[in-house]
Write an enzyme that holds these catalytic residues in place. Structure first.
Site, PDB file in Angstrom:
ATOM      1  N   HIS A 262      -6.583   2.193  20.577  1.00  0.00           N
ATOM      2  CA  HIS A 262      -5.319   1.724  19.998  1.00  0.00           C
ATOM      3  C   HIS A 262      -5.549   0.496  19.117  1.00  0.00           C
ATOM      4  CE1 HIS A 262      -0.898   0.910  20.044  1.00  0.00           C
ATOM      5  NE2 HIS A 262      -1.318  -0.346  19.915  1.00  0.00           N
ATOM      6  N   GLU A 263      -6.218  -0.517  19.668  1.00  0.00           N
ATOM      7  CA  GLU A 263      -6.466  -1.732  18.884  1.00  0.00           C
ATOM      8  C   GLU A 263      -7.431  -1.443  17.735  1.00  0.00           C
ATOM      9  OE1 GLU A 263      -4.476  -4.076  19.335  1.00  0.00           O
ATOM     10  OE2 GLU A 263      -3.735  -3.467  21.312  1.00  0.00           O
ATOM     11  N   HIS A 266      -5.453  -0.434  14.737  1.00  0.00           N
ATOM     12  CA  HIS A 266      -4.945  -1.617  14.031  1.00  0.00           C
ATOM     13  C   HIS A 266      -6.064  -2.251  13.198  1.00  0.00           C
ATOM     14  CE1 HIS A 266      -0.939  -1.971  15.687  1.00  0.00           C
ATOM     15  NE2 HIS A 266      -1.362  -2.053  16.938  1.00  0.00           N
TER      16      HIS A 266
END
Length: 495
Positions: A262-263, A266
């Site tokens: 997920h990170e 980003h």
């Protein structure tokens, strides 16, 4: 005119330098500051925030913008967009008294330490006064702007241009109508798939595995790092210095896998902002919703696919030994098991947006005066039972689980749900040009990353969310695709 542009660039550089220093302090605060150091660091953040405020609202800065706007037809697209962004920011902050701006910056820095201790001790009462103060500041700041209409709609629009309560109410109503019954249908089948994935893995090995996955999906560890924090997050100093965190649980190794992916989504976005806007105010995601679309795309569309794990297990030299004894189908069903949980960041893909709906309704209720801060644990637990059918045993796994409110990110949570919707709309567009399944099976993610860079990442804030979605998908935000995707995927898994 050229002289004015040079002066403008120098002022923008100064502003960005302050913002970068603030980012570094924030990183330190959330990753390694001892509890005894929170007070001084909070004061430092307050001082730097005031410096940024004073620069942005100074007569010199405002005059510079005015001079450039008079010759707007001579400006390039990037400078025009920067001025537009600046005017919006200045309108928001110049009405706030300087001492209150500084006090709020210090409060939200200090509040993160208070939240962390409160969560550790399961002590909502110690956090409640700080949380109330944060919400009150947000209400007051919106009132200073004298914006007509609903306070919460104004806050939502700050995070996602064009978004308001009316639109989100319609979306969440549709989600309730379609997903809550589907969840009950799946729960009634009482099938468990994830037990084989809950093996024990040492934290050091999990860190190596997380770094391997980051490299595999395309995050550049020469221009970024992975650390550990109480709540996973991404922080950007510059496109060449992007910092991610995850967290590790020895008995639940796939928790860190998905917070890392997920990170990483980003981070890949931030690392691939176009070089032509690198040193401008546009070197950031188009919006919080678009940013979350990239993290959720990597986490769910890619990371929870059968093809991803087929490719990764065949090509990666670093993998958990226990995975060698599992079939691909066992892994796929295990990582996609629907099991209503207390913790949002551990939530399965089907129930995730229901977690967001709970936070959305609570924020709306607090800002309207319907809910009182002191009653939040009871309100939280009631909504968890209504939508997810589970009730947290403690406030630590309930109302205290997220860091966002302590950071002052009121109105951020809906960005996660919007990111889910955007990600599936983007998926549909990508499928028309790329054989995604084939690329994932071969372990070749470069074409997927390249497509996202060309269509989304490189533009930064140069385009609005609406402009990006029309450019990429041919239409504005359309939640129908997301709901169809969830129904189709999970009925196939649980058939």
């Amino acid at each position: 005119m050229e002289k004015n542009i040079i002066s403008f660039r120098e002022m923008i550089k100064e502003k960005k330098m302050i913002d970068s220093m603030l980012a570094l302090l924030q990183w330190d605060l959330e990753t390694q500051t001892p509890k005894g150091g929170y007070k001084l660091l909070s004061e430092m953040i307050g001082e730097l925030s005031l410096r940024s405020y004073n620069l942005t609202t100074s007569e010199k800065f405002l005059k510079m913008i005015e001079v450039l706007k008079e010759k707007e037809n001579e400006l390039d697209e990037i400078t025009k967009k920067e001025i537009e962004q600046l005017e919006e920011e200045i309108l928001k902050i110049k009405v706030i008294p300087a001492d209150e701006y500084k006090a709020y910056s210090e409060l939200t820095a200090k509040a993160q330490g208070i939240w962390e201790v409160a969560r550790e001790k399961n002590d909502f009462e110690s956090f409640a006064p700080v949380l109330e103060e944060i919400f009150n500041f947000n209400k007051k700041f919106i009132q200073y702007r004298k914006v007509e209409g609903d306070i919460y709609s104004t806050i939502l629009n700050d995070y996602e241009k064009g978004m308001n309560v009316e639109k989100l109410d319609l979306f969440f109503a549709e989600l309730k109508k379609e997903i809550v019954p589907l969840l009950k249908e799946i729960k009634s089948r009482d099938r468990k798939f994830s037990e084989k994935l809950n093996f024990k893995v040492d934290k050091r090995e999990q860190k190596r595995f997380s770094e391997e996955i980051l490299k595999y999906i395309g995050f550049d560890l020469e221009r970024g790092i992975l650390s550990e924090s109480a709540h996973p997050f991404t922080l950007t100093v510059d496109k060449n210095d992007v910092r991610l965190t995850t967290r590790y649980f020895e008995e639940l190794p796939f928790s860190s896998v998905y917070s890392t992916i997920h990170e990483g989504g980003h981070g890949i976005y931030e690392q691939n902002i176009g070089d032509e806007i690198k040193d401008t105010l546009l070197a950031d995601g188009a919006s919080m919703g678009i940013h979350e679309s990239q993290s959720r795309f990597y986490e769910n569309v890619i990371g929870r696919s059968r093809e991803f794990w087929y490719g990764f297990l065949n090509k990666s030299k670093c993998k958990y030994e226990a995975l060698e004894n599992l079939t691909l189908d066992e892994i796929y069903k295990g990582i996609n098991e629907v099991s209503p949980s207390f913790i949002r960041v551990e939530a399965d893909e089907l129930t995730y947006s229901l977690h967001i709906m709970i936070r959305y309704e609570i924020e709306k209720g607090i800002l309207s005066g319907e809910y009182l801060i002191k009653d939040l644990p009871e309100i939280w637990n009631g909504k968890m039972k209504e939508y997810l059918g589970v009730v947290p045993a403690t406030d630590s796994e309930g109302v205290l689980q997220d860091v966002h409110w302590s950071c002052g990110l009121i109105g951020y949570f809906p960005s996660y749900a919007l990111g889910n919707v955007y990600s599936i709309q983007i998926l549909r567009a990508m499928k028309k040009e790329i054989n995604i399944e084939g690329a994932l099976e071969r372990g070749e993610l470069k074409d997927i990353k390249k497509w996202l860079i060309e269509k989304i990442h490189k533009f930064g804030k140069l385009k609005s969310p609406k402009e990006l979605m029309v450019l990429v998908t041919g239409e504005e935000l359309n939640p129908d695709y997301y709901i169809e995707y969830l129904k189709e995927k999970y009925r196939e898994i649980y058939d």
